[in-house]
Design a protein around this motif. Structure first.
Motif, PDB file in Angstrom:
ATOM      1  N   ARG A  58       0.825  -1.195   0.000  1.00  0.00           N
ATOM      2  CA  ARG A  58       0.000   0.000   0.000  1.00  0.00           C
ATOM      3  C   ARG A  58       0.873   1.265   0.000  1.00  0.00           C
ATOM      4  O   ARG A  58       1.848   1.360   0.723  1.00  0.00           O
ATOM      5  N   ASN A  59       0.509   2.226  -0.817  1.00  0.00           N
ATOM      6  CA  ASN A  59       1.214   3.508  -0.947  1.00  0.00           C
ATOM      7  C   ASN A  59       2.553   3.398  -1.661  1.00  0.00           C
ATOM      8  O   ASN A  59       3.306   4.391  -1.726  1.00  0.00           O
ATOM      9  N   ALA A  60       2.880   2.226  -2.192  1.00  0.00           N
ATOM     10  CA  ALA A  60       4.182   2.048  -2.839  1.00  0.00           C
ATOM     11  C   ALA A  60       4.371   2.991  -4.019  1.00  0.00           C
ATOM     12  O   ALA A  60       5.499   3.372  -4.344  1.00  0.00           O
TER      13      ALA A  60
ATOM     14  N   THR B  11      11.567   8.195   5.636  1.00  0.00           N
ATOM     15  CA  THR B  11      10.428   9.098   5.420  1.00  0.00           C
ATOM     16  C   THR B  11       9.346   8.433   4.563  1.00  0.00           C
ATOM     17  O   THR B  11       8.582   9.106   3.883  1.00  0.00           O
ATOM     18  N   SER B  12       9.286   7.109   4.604  1.00  0.00           N
ATOM     19  CA  SER B  12       8.299   6.368   3.814  1.00  0.00           C
ATOM     20  C   SER B  12       6.907   6.431   4.413  1.00  0.00           C
ATOM     21  O   SER B  12       5.921   6.181   3.711  1.00  0.00           O
TER      22      SER B  12
ATOM     23  N   PRO C 181      -2.059   1.026  10.026  1.00  0.00           N
ATOM     24  CA  PRO C 181      -2.117   2.415   9.536  1.00  0.00           C
ATOM     25  C   PRO C 181      -0.721   2.902   9.180  1.00  0.00           C
ATOM     26  O   PRO C 181       0.273   2.465   9.763  1.00  0.00           O
ATOM     27  N   GLN C 182      -0.647   3.803   8.237  1.00  0.00           N
ATOM     28  CA  GLN C 182       0.628   4.375   7.830  1.00  0.00           C
ATOM     29  C   GLN C 182       0.598   5.883   8.009  1.00  0.00           C
ATOM     30  O   GLN C 182      -0.461   6.509   7.957  1.00  0.00           O
ATOM     31  N   ASP C 183       1.761   6.454   8.230  1.00  0.00           N
ATOM     32  CA  ASP C 183       1.868   7.902   8.279  1.00  0.00           C
ATOM     33  C   ASP C 183       1.922   8.458   6.857  1.00  0.00           C
ATOM     34  O   ASP C 183       2.082   7.720   5.881  1.00  0.00           O
ATOM     35  N   LYS C 184       1.847   9.757   6.756  1.00  0.00           N
ATOM     36  CA  LYS C 184       1.957  10.421   5.471  1.00  0.00           C
ATOM     37  C   LYS C 184       3.367  10.237   4.909  1.00  0.00           C
ATOM     38  O   LYS C 184       4.352  10.354   5.639  1.00  0.00           O
TER      39      LYS C 184
ATOM     40  N   TYR D 106       8.950  11.598   9.036  1.00  0.00           N
ATOM     41  CA  TYR D 106      10.087  10.815   9.523  1.00  0.00           C
ATOM     42  C   TYR D 106       9.655   9.838  10.614  1.00  0.00           C
ATOM     43  O   TYR D 106       9.018  10.228  11.601  1.00  0.00           O
ATOM     44  N   HIS D 107       9.994   8.588  10.412  1.00  0.00           N
ATOM     45  CA  HIS D 107       9.785   7.568  11.444  1.00  0.00           C
ATOM     46  C   HIS D 107      10.862   6.514  11.277  1.00  0.00           C
ATOM     47  O   HIS D 107      10.843   5.727  10.330  1.00  0.00           O
ATOM     48  N   TYR D 108      11.812   6.500  12.202  1.00  0.00           N
ATOM     49  CA  TYR D 108      12.941   5.565  12.119  1.00  0.00           C
ATOM     50  C   TYR D 108      12.428   4.146  12.309  1.00  0.00           C
ATOM     51  O   TYR D 108      11.780   3.835  13.301  1.00  0.00           O
ATOM     52  N   SER D 109      12.738   3.268  11.361  1.00  0.00           N
ATOM     53  CA  SER D 109      12.237   1.899  11.454  1.00  0.00           C
ATOM     54  C   SER D 109      13.090   0.949  10.625  1.00  0.00           C
ATOM     55  O   SER D 109      13.511   1.279   9.507  1.00  0.00           O
ATOM     56  N   ASP D 110      13.291  -0.244  11.166  1.00  0.00           N
ATOM     57  CA  ASP D 110      13.994  -1.288  10.425  1.00  0.00           C
ATOM     58  C   ASP D 110      13.254  -1.655   9.148  1.00  0.00           C
ATOM     59  O   ASP D 110      13.855  -2.164   8.191  1.00  0.00           O
TER      60      ASP D 110
END
Length: 379
Positions: free
Chosen positions: A126-128, A140-141, A175-178, A182-186
């Motif tokens: 989703r959102n790719a 920042t995905s 749910p995903q952010d816009k 920025y959200h640091y994640s593996d």
């Protein structure tokens, strides 16, 4: 890995801050290798931490090891068979491999850039169609999966495809952010590992060995699935109730298999320095490719491509840990790789509450430590 890493890294930074206690009567030109070795050993002992540190002075690297890598078997840190997890310090390496492929594929049907949308490789995500390669590299995905889910051992020895597919499936359920936030994640770097495989038609492990290990002549660096039988992962411990080597914990191969490209790299402090030294020199990445990696159009803070640039880009650093184990990894080097240090710990004093005030203390600690190191010529 980000939140847990910062909790664990506090103990490491307290250790580094103690360098301020270096005796002022010792003149800079008298800070010899022997001085440094004795001082760091005393410092590790005082702070109840164990592990390995590579100290870089004017391009010369000195490695100091302290404590046991395996208390039960009495194997010392620094023994030839011992390697350490670097957790999020792997992300810059994965980013470097992506940049290598960008350079290699220019002009071909497989060409891609930091602006290429990842729907090319992940049409079911989703959102790719809105997320670029640069968004993954700069966190920042907008993709969010709780850290506990990503890092918790699911007790399955994943193939690389399975690890990537789990991320895609779980991301689609949450749910995903816009895109652009920025959200640091593996999550981002596991997906980048998948892109490396899809573009090269070779596994991440194959690419890692060819593009990093063999290219740089590294002797003690592996992805977890390729760790030789004659090598061993240091066991991690906590210092508790006045005692060393408590609460032994290691990282199972099943858990590491989940973190392909984001936390399944095992190495030593000296090998990791060789990687840093090769970035931007043409040996690993060309200067222009390294500049692109660390100056992504999608970045919105000092983080880009696996590393933070600080002090007007004169200093680069990264830190990492994997939740529930007691490992901590941290590096800070000048932009020219001539001064700084790489710390890989397998014991620390315990957790510290994570909050904004503590993060500000971490930043101030690093700044004050480097002021002292600069005074003594070992920044």
């Amino acid at each position: 890995m980000f939140k847990k890493g910062k909790k664990l890294i506090v103990a490491l930074l307290v250790l580094v801050a103690a360098l301020a206690f270096w005796p002022k009567e010792t003149a800079p030109d008298l800070v010899t290798a022997a001085d440094m070795h004795v001082f760091v050993e005393k410092l590790f002992k005082k702070r109840h931490v164990t592990g390995s540190v590579a100290i870089v002075q004017n391009g010369h690297v000195q490695v100091v090891n302290y404590g046991l890598a395996n208390a039960k078997q009495k194997v010392k840190n620094g023994a030839s068979q011992v390697v350490y997890p670097v957790a999020s310090l792997q992300k810059e390496v994965t980013g470097g491999m992506i940049m290598q492929l960008m350079e290699e594929k220019k002009g071909s049907s497989s060409a891609f850039s930091q602006n290429t949308k990842i729907s090319r490789w992940y049409p079911a995500l989703r959102n790719a169609k809105k997320i670029s390669v640069g968004n993954l590299l700069s966190h920042t995905s907008g993709l969010r999966i709780p850290e506990g889910e990503v890092e918790a051992d699911r007790h399955i020895n994943y193939s690389e495809d399975q690890a990537v597919n789990w991320i895609v499936t779980r991301a689609n359920q949450l749910p995903q952010d816009k895109v652009g936030s920025y959200h640091y994640s593996d999550v981002n770097y596991v997906l980048l590992a998948g892109i490396i495989k899809k573009v090269s038609h070779k596994s991440y492990a194959w690419n890692f060995k060819k593009r990093v290990v063999q290219r740089l002549g590294l002797k003690s660096t592996y992805v977890s699935s390729q760790l030789p039988k004659n090598k061993m992962l240091a066991v991690s411990y906590a210092y508790k109730h006045g005692k060393n080597y408590q609460q032994a914990a290691t990282l199972e191969k099943t858990r590491l298999s989940q973190l392909v490209g984001a936390g399944n790299m095992l190495t030593t402090a000296s090998d990791y320095y060789l990687i840093q030294e090769a970035l931007g020199t043409g040996q690993f990445l060309s200067p222009s490719a390294f500049h692109k990696l660390t100056h992504l159009k999608s970045k919105i803070n000092q983080y880009s491509g696996g590393v933070y640039l600080k002090k007007g880009e004169k200093v680069k650093l990264a830190y990492g840990a994997i939740g529930s184990a007691h490992y901590a990894a941290y590096f800070q080097l000048t932009a020219d790789n001539k001064k700084g240090f790489i710390l890989l710990l397998n014991q620390h004093e315990g957790k510290v509450k994570h909050n904004k005030r503590k993060l500000m203390e971490i930043r101030r600690t690093i700044e004050s430590v480097f002021s002292v190191l600069k005074y003594y010529g070992i920044e």
